[in-house]
Scaffold this active site. Structure first.
Site, PDB file in Angstrom:
ATOM      1  N   SER A 136       0.857  -1.177   0.000  1.00  0.00           N
ATOM      2  CA  SER A 136       0.000   0.000   0.000  1.00  0.00           C
ATOM      3  C   SER A 136       0.899   1.234   0.000  1.00  0.00           C
ATOM      4  CB  SER A 136      -0.878  -0.037   1.253  1.00  0.00           C
ATOM      5  OG  SER A 136      -1.590   1.171   1.405  1.00  0.00           O
ATOM      6  N   LYS A 162      -1.246  -0.925  -4.262  1.00  0.00           N
ATOM      7  CA  LYS A 162      -2.422  -0.151  -3.855  1.00  0.00           C
ATOM      8  C   LYS A 162      -2.006   1.304  -3.724  1.00  0.00           C
ATOM      9  CE  LYS A 162      -4.838   0.167   0.560  1.00  0.00           C
ATOM     10  NZ  LYS A 162      -5.494  -0.630   1.608  1.00  0.00           N
ATOM     11  N   LYS A 164      -2.969   5.107  -2.597  1.00  0.00           N
ATOM     12  CA  LYS A 164      -3.878   5.945  -1.827  1.00  0.00           C
ATOM     13  C   LYS A 164      -4.283   7.117  -2.700  1.00  0.00           C
ATOM     14  CE  LYS A 164      -3.885   3.866   2.186  1.00  0.00           C
ATOM     15  NZ  LYS A 164      -5.120   3.433   2.854  1.00  0.00           N
ATOM     16  N   ASP A 189      -7.303   3.250  -2.908  1.00  0.00           N
ATOM     17  CA  ASP A 189      -7.982   3.346  -1.616  1.00  0.00           C
ATOM     18  C   ASP A 189      -8.158   4.820  -1.270  1.00  0.00           C
ATOM     19  OD1 ASP A 189      -8.958   3.120   0.947  1.00  0.00           O
ATOM     20  OD2 ASP A 189      -7.227   2.027   1.768  1.00  0.00           O
ATOM     21  N   GLU A 214     -11.263   0.940  -3.133  1.00  0.00           N
ATOM     22  CA  GLU A 214     -11.515   0.701  -1.717  1.00  0.00           C
ATOM     23  C   GLU A 214     -12.075   1.945  -1.031  1.00  0.00           C
ATOM     24  OE1 GLU A 214      -8.136  -1.224   0.110  1.00  0.00           O
ATOM     25  OE2 GLU A 214      -8.681  -0.558   2.129  1.00  0.00           O
ATOM     26  N   ASP A 239     -13.762  -1.181   3.521  1.00  0.00           N
ATOM     27  CA  ASP A 239     -12.827  -1.298   4.639  1.00  0.00           C
ATOM     28  C   ASP A 239     -13.536  -0.688   5.851  1.00  0.00           C
ATOM     29  OD1 ASP A 239     -10.826  -0.711   6.536  1.00  0.00           O
ATOM     30  OD2 ASP A 239      -9.329  -0.057   5.102  1.00  0.00           O
ATOM     31  N   LYS A 263      -9.911  -6.412   8.469  1.00  0.00           N
ATOM     32  CA  LYS A 263      -8.867  -6.041   9.432  1.00  0.00           C
ATOM     33  C   LYS A 263      -9.381  -6.518  10.784  1.00  0.00           C
ATOM     34  CE  LYS A 263      -7.330  -1.892   7.009  1.00  0.00           C
ATOM     35  NZ  LYS A 263      -7.397  -0.402   6.988  1.00  0.00           N
ATOM     36  N   GLY A 291      -4.238  -4.117   6.386  1.00  0.00           N
ATOM     37  CA  GLY A 291      -3.241  -3.829   7.410  1.00  0.00           C
ATOM     38  C   GLY A 291      -3.404  -2.436   7.971  1.00  0.00           C
TER      39      GLY A 291
HETATM   40  O1  OSB Z   1      -7.062   2.080   4.700  1.00  0.00           O
HETATM   41  O2  OSB Z   1      -6.035   0.268   4.470  1.00  0.00           O
HETATM   42  C1  OSB Z   1      -6.103   1.384   4.969  1.00  0.00           C
HETATM   43  C2  OSB Z   1      -2.930   2.099   6.980  1.00  0.00           C
HETATM   44  C3  OSB Z   1      -3.449   2.787   8.050  1.00  0.00           C
HETATM   45  C4  OSB Z   1      -4.797   3.043   8.086  1.00  0.00           C
HETATM   46  C5  OSB Z   1      -5.628   2.597   7.056  1.00  0.00           C
HETATM   47  C6  OSB Z   1      -5.109   1.890   5.980  1.00  0.00           C
HETATM   48  C7  OSB Z   1      -3.731   1.666   5.940  1.00  0.00           C
HETATM   49  C8  OSB Z   1      -3.065   1.001   4.834  1.00  0.00           C
HETATM   50  C9  OSB Z   1      -1.749   0.325   5.144  1.00  0.00           C
HETATM   51  O3  OSB Z   1      -3.453   1.029   3.691  1.00  0.00           O
HETATM   52  C10 OSB Z   1      -1.717  -1.106   4.799  1.00  0.00           C
HETATM   53  C11 OSB Z   1      -0.532  -1.822   5.429  1.00  0.00           C
HETATM   54  O4  OSB Z   1      -0.492  -1.977   6.668  1.00  0.00           O
HETATM   55  O5  OSB Z   1       0.345  -2.212   4.669  1.00  0.00           O
HETATM   56 MG    MG Z   2      -8.350   0.971   3.435  1.00  0.00          MG
END
Ligand code: OSB
Ligand code: MG
Length: 374
Positions: A136, A162, A164, A189, A214, A239, A263, A291
């Site tokens: 990510s 992924k 953001k 995401d 996402e 999520d 999660k 994660g």
């Molecule tokens: O939205 O998936 C999410 C990290 C912190 C809070 C929300 C998210 C995330 C990540 C990190 O996308 C994913 C990872 O731990 O590799």
């Molecule tokens: Mg997410």
């Protein structure tokens, strides 16, 4: 088992690289490490993923500390015997605060697996020996720098990227990445940064052959996501909106998504995660493990869940060095050249906690003992 003590460590670790999402930029990551100990001295470890501030969810390190110390610990200590399947019922008295509940529940799962001398993955019903690893990537200062990071992660072997997104860092960026890499698996995401008024953004993203989009809309929403899903061919993945197995059922009935990111912290622990996994399999929804930038302890729990047979997309479970220069576990989590992470075959989460480093990192520490509560 009978829980004799619950130890809490509030730690703060510098990220190897700052992580920026639509809700903020993180340079450090704070969390609570939880260690439970039973009457025979067996230890179970887990991690509470509530952050410094109420940005991803309403829970924070401080609310979780308070809820664990003042409400969860007394409820757990009151029980003569607890196990991973009954502790949820005990904790269901507390409304919300899933991250706080999950951390204690998951530590109990680790202890249970250690009592049975079996890997956590096995007692959860996992079957995979290796799990698919994705990465990510946060919002970067510019597209060129983002492309550099993507190329580095692809060279390491990660199986999907992924990105953001947020208003102002979306269609143009994703188009550029897709142009550079016509064949790789890409998903985005938004962490709830958009509304239905931004439909045009999603119609553009819909043309870019994305694996999924996402959490585009409100963090609590199912209804508007259902409207949006009906207008797109790209699957939506929820999520933030899925906080319980019941939410997963509602999302499916409403057609709010075609994929769910589990999660364990967000849904209240392993038991709820298993229920969502099973439901997704039955209902034909895609499912993978998300994660929260976990340390090696939380990562052990994620790897175990990702070994479940129904997991059918790459997970947000990357190697230790993607998050931290030095992880708090031994051995650190590493990526195989084929973009997978091997599921340990040692008891529990399968790694050793570097307790000296944990002590060093602790901003705050407390030991809650059964004898102090009864
Ligand atoms: O939205 O998936 C999410 C990290 C912190 C809070 C929300 C998210 C995330 C990540 C990190 O996308 C994913 C990872 O731990 O590799
Ligand atoms: Mg997410």
């Amino acid at each position: 088992m009978e829980i004799e003590s619950i130890e809490l460590y509030h730690i703060r670790m510098k990220l190897a690289h700052p992580f920026e999402t639509s809700f903020g930029r993180q340079v450090y990551r704070s969390c609570i490490l939880v260690k439970v100990e039973d009457e025979s001295g067996v230890e179970g470890w887990a991690e509470c993923v509530a952050g410094r501030g109420p940005w991803y969810s309403y829970e924070t390190v401080e609310t979780a500390w308070h809820i664990i110390r003042d409400f969860i610990a007394p409820l757990v200590f009151k029980e003569k015997q607890v196990n991973p399947l009954t502790v949820n019922r005990v904790l269901s008295k507390i409304r919300g605060h899933n991250m706080a509940k999950a951390s204690v529940e998951m530590a109990i799962w680790d202890a249970e697996a250690k009592i049975r001398k079996q890997p956590l993955s096995v007692i959860l019903g996992g079957e995979k020996e290796k799990i698919e690893s994705g990465v990510s990537i946060g919002i970067q200062k510019d597209i060129d720098y983002l492309l550099k990071r993507i190329s580095m992660f692809l060279d390491q072997g990660y199986r999907r990227i992924k990105l953001k997104i947020k208003p102002g860092w979306d269609v143009e960026v994703v188009k550029r990445v897709r142009k550079e890499y016509p064949d790789i698996r890409i998903q985005v995401d938004a962490n709830a940064a958009y509304t239905l008024r931004d439909l045009r953004v999603f119609l553009e993203l819909d043309k870019l052959d994305l694996l999924m989009i996402e959490q585009p809309l409100g963090y609590d929403d199912l209804i508007y996501h259902s409207k949006l899903q009906s207008m797109l061919k790209t699957p939506l993945c929820l999520d933030e909106s899925i906080k319980s197995p019941e939410d997963a059922v509602k999302a499916n009935l409403l057609g709010s998504c075609r994929i769910i990111n589990i999660k364990p912290g967000r849904v209240g622990g392993h038991r709820a995660s298993l229920m969502i996994h099973d439901y997704c399999t039955l209902a034909g929804l895609g499912v993978w493990i998300g994660g929260m930038l976990e340390t090696g302890i939380g990562r052990g729990h994620l790897v175990a869940l990702a070994s479940l047979p129904g997991i059918n997309y790459p997970n947000d479970i990357s190697a230790s060095d993607r998050y931290y220069e030095e992880d708090i576990v031994e051995p650190p989590w590493t990526l195989n050249p084929d973009g997978t992470i091997s599921v340990p075959n040692k008891p529990g989460i399968g790694i050793k906690v570097k307790t000296d480093l944990v002590e060093e990192l602790a901003l705050k520490k407390t030991v809650l003992r059964k004898s102090d509560y009864t």
